[in-house]
Enzyme design. Structure first.
Site, mmCIF file in Angstrom:
data_model
loop_
_atom_site.group_PDB
_atom_site.id
_atom_site.type_symbol
_atom_site.label_atom_id
_atom_site.label_comp_id
_atom_site.label_asym_id
_atom_site.label_seq_id
_atom_site.Cartn_x
_atom_site.Cartn_y
_atom_site.Cartn_z
ATOM 1 N N GLU A 1 41.179 49.908 34.108
ATOM 2 C CA GLU A 1 40.350 48.713 34.258
ATOM 3 C C GLU A 1 39.666 48.799 35.614
ATOM 4 O OE1 GLU A 1 40.511 43.992 33.332
ATOM 5 O OE2 GLU A 1 41.952 44.714 34.804
ATOM 6 N N ASP B 1 40.274 35.890 41.357
ATOM 7 C CA ASP B 1 41.031 36.853 42.150
ATOM 8 C C ASP B 1 41.599 36.258 43.424
ATOM 9 O OD1 ASP B 1 40.683 39.258 40.536
ATOM 10 O OD2 ASP B 1 38.555 39.058 41.013
ATOM 11 N N TYR C 1 43.510 39.921 26.970
ATOM 12 C CA TYR C 1 44.053 39.932 28.324
ATOM 13 C C TYR C 1 44.836 38.647 28.538
ATOM 14 C CZ TYR C 1 43.991 40.728 33.439
ATOM 15 O OH TYR C 1 44.336 40.954 34.754
#
Length: 261
Positions: free
Chosen positions: A47, A58, A172
């Site tokens: 990834e 993030d 995911y």
């Protein structure tokens, strides 16, 4: 298709897919390429993150990686160039994580066209909800790229069903409530979350956010996960060895060897 073939092969071998995550261009183009060469031999899939100035999903480790990459002069075209270089030595599936604004700026169709051209198999855009995903999904399918989607512990069954109408390649699963970053432990709610999602789909499930220890992988596999995505824990090692690419690569290789033994 490439994701499904790889996940199916690993399932027969009773293995959990290992998916390292690195930000393209961190800390610069050449050093980044060296890091990909370091992780590639152990990676069942890769990834790759497109660096972005405001990566809302993030935590501080990946934010810092984005800043280093952007400061070095990386841009969308250079990321595609770097991935083309990675494709020269890595044959497994590659997915990318990219924020919507970068795709918009590049042109949705043009982005997916270029993604397919340089060997990207899946694209995940974390800040595009399924309600706004159709243009991206149509472009992805046109160019035979899998549209990958995230689900979290707060995703309802009703919403999950709608996401699954679009999702391809793998799903995911965000392991915790919050942003990316290494964590000392994952609670039972994470493993219950995996079991809940597993009941609703045969699509491969990959767990990310906070995976940094062998027991995380072992417990996730028992709960029904098909793959694990490890990013911040790897990037931290590189961050601690920014002045010595060779040393960083060696320490990353050793960490991965211990993690997936």
């Amino acid at each position: 298709m490439k994701f499904q073939q790889t996940f199916s092969k690993l399932k027969k071998e009773k293995k959990t897919a290992f998916m390292p995550f690195l930000v393209a261009g961190d800390p610069d183009y050449n050093a980044s390429l060296a890091m990909f060469k370091a992780v590639a031999p152990s990676a069942d899939m890769l990834e790759i993150g497109f660096p972005y100035s405001d990566p809302l999903a993030d935590g501080p480790t990946i934010q810092a990686a984005d800043e280093r990459a952007l400061h070095s002069g990386i841009d969308t075209d250079k990321v595609f160039s770097l991935i083309s270089k990675v494709r020269e030595f890595y044959k497994g599936p590659i997915s990318v994580l990219v924020y919507a604004n970068l795709v918009y700026q590049y042109g949705i169709d043009n982005f997916y066209k270029q993604a397919a051209k340089c060997g990207i198999d899946g694209v995940l855009i974390p800040d595009v909800p399924y309600e706004e995903a159709e243009p991206f999904v149509l472009a992805a399918k046109k160019h035979k790229v899998s549209p990958v989607f995230m689900v979290t512990q707060t995703t309802t069954e009703e919403r999950l069903k709608k996401i699954l109408k679009y999702a391809e390649g793998y799903l995911y699963l965000v392991s915790v409530l919050g942003v990316t970053g290494s964590r000392s432990s994952l609670g039972n709610e994470t493993y219950n979350f995996i079991k809940r999602i597993r009941k609703h789909t045969d699509l491969p499930l990959a767990l990310g956010f906070g995976i940094s220890k062998k027991e995380h992988i072992t417990n996730a596999a028992k709960a029904g996960i098909d793959g694990v995505i490890v990013g911040s824990a790897i990037i931290k090692i590189m961050e601690a060895n920014l002045n010595d690419t060779k040393q960083a690569a060696g320490k990353i290789e050793a960490f991965i060897e211990e993690l997936i033994a």
